[in-house]
Motif scaffolding. Sequence first.
Motif, PDB file in Angstrom:
ATOM      1  N   ARG A  45      48.464  41.067  28.973  1.00 38.71           N
ATOM      2  CA  ARG A  45      47.264  41.573  29.642  1.00 38.71           C
ATOM      3  C   ARG A  45      46.909  40.683  30.824  1.00 38.71           C
ATOM      4  N   LEU A  46      46.283  41.311  31.810  1.00 34.01           N
ATOM      5  CA  LEU A  46      45.647  40.616  32.914  1.00 34.01           C
ATOM      6  C   LEU A  46      44.148  40.621  32.671  1.00 34.01           C
ATOM      7  N   TRP A  47      43.528  39.439  32.707  1.00 35.09           N
ATOM      8  CA  TRP A  47      42.093  39.300  32.469  1.00 35.09           C
ATOM      9  C   TRP A  47      41.390  38.949  33.780  1.00 35.09           C
ATOM     10  N   SER A  48      40.191  39.496  33.952  1.00 37.88           N
ATOM     11  CA  SER A  48      39.392  39.188  35.128  1.00 37.88           C
ATOM     12  C   SER A  48      37.928  39.131  34.718  1.00 37.88           C
ATOM     13  N   GLY A  49      37.261  38.019  35.054  1.00 41.55           N
ATOM     14  CA  GLY A  49      35.880  37.815  34.628  1.00 41.55           C
ATOM     15  C   GLY A  49      34.864  38.185  35.689  1.00 41.55           C
ATOM     16  N   GLU A  50      33.605  37.886  35.397  1.00 43.03           N
ATOM     17  CA  GLU A  50      32.524  38.334  36.278  1.00 43.03           C
ATOM     18  C   GLU A  50      31.399  37.320  36.387  1.00 43.03           C
ATOM     19  N   HIS A  51      30.944  37.133  37.599  1.00 43.34           N
ATOM     20  CA  HIS A  51      29.582  36.703  37.896  1.00 43.34           C
ATOM     21  C   HIS A  51      29.171  37.428  39.165  1.00 43.34           C
ATOM     22  N   VAL A  52      28.055  38.113  39.107  1.00 40.55           N
ATOM     23  CA  VAL A  52      27.524  38.763  40.294  1.00 40.55           C
ATOM     24  C   VAL A  52      26.874  37.729  41.196  1.00 40.55           C
ATOM     25  N   VAL A  53      26.239  36.731  40.587  1.00 37.02           N
ATOM     26  CA  VAL A  53      25.440  35.742  41.300  1.00 37.02           C
ATOM     27  C   VAL A  53      25.774  34.344  40.786  1.00 37.02           C
ATOM     28  N   LEU A  54      25.943  33.401  41.700  1.00 37.76           N
ATOM     29  CA  LEU A  54      25.940  31.970  41.390  1.00 37.76           C
ATOM     30  C   LEU A  54      24.866  31.306  42.252  1.00 37.76           C
ATOM     31  N   VAL A  55      24.303  30.227  41.752  1.00 38.82           N
ATOM     32  CA  VAL A  55      23.294  29.498  42.525  1.00 38.82           C
ATOM     33  C   VAL A  55      23.709  28.039  42.646  1.00 38.82           C
TER      34      VAL A  55
END
Length: 301
Positions: A45-55
């Motif tokens: 499998r290929l995995w891809s994560g998420e963050h819409v926002v970083l500060v």
Amino acid sequence: MSFARPSASVSSMQVGLHALGIGDGARPEIVRAVAEAAEAHGFARLWSGEHVVLVDAPASRYPYSADGRIAVPVDADWLDPFLTLSFAAAVTTTIGLATGVLLLPEHNPVVVAKQAATLDVLSGGRLTLGIGVGWSAEEFAALGVPFAHRGRRTAEYVAAMRTLWANDVASFDGEFVRFDAIRVNPKPARGRRIPVVVGGNSDAALRRVATLGDGWYGFNLPAAAVAERVTALAAECARQGRSPAEPTVAVALSDGSPDLLSDLAEIGVTELVVVEAPPATPEAATRWVADLADRWITPGR
């Protein structure tokens, strides 16, 4: 009483690759090269994560490192996982695709149900929906979503999405989401269901796996901690009346080597996820994937 999962052989353990969507791994030519090479060299499998926002200076503590800080630079490109995996799906035919993880309570579950089903159909039924509850209060605030009760919100969103996937005309009346007699198409490619894998290493995360998950994704775990967490998950499953062998178990290690594959298989891990950042050119990325496969997949075979 022992709650250990049944053991598996090293040869039956899958190896996934979590490398897409961030930094150099966000560039289209690198996504293509890594995806094609990972499929050719036997990654599951290929995995891809998420963050819409970083500060820049978060008060929230990152739960997957000792110092409470995320390793990704705040100014790095970070692609949307559905769009990244759609791109990867278009240049591959067999390799699995997994969000690792989508921060579900930050999203509208009706929209996510449609997006996930769309990607599942376009990829020929290759999607695993990895979800998490999130850890950054600043991110939730920027998106206008309450940080409190995000665990309850997540559980309800999963139930609502499964209702939408399963039924031609769907209704749902919950604390956080309501809809009445609506149609959301397409339906997932495999029996109107998409596997939902719950991410997180805490006791609360393992309870969510046992109550609503098709699997668990333990992230950045020390190798020495995996057996205890797998045993804790099995105990939670037993409390829910589920077989400990029912949820899949994927783990990404913060340390360790291929020498540990047999030990991981023995305690019931079904997928070892290699988390690495790809190099900056397609040619180098192709060779890099081949080297990772030689290191992590060939010993199991």
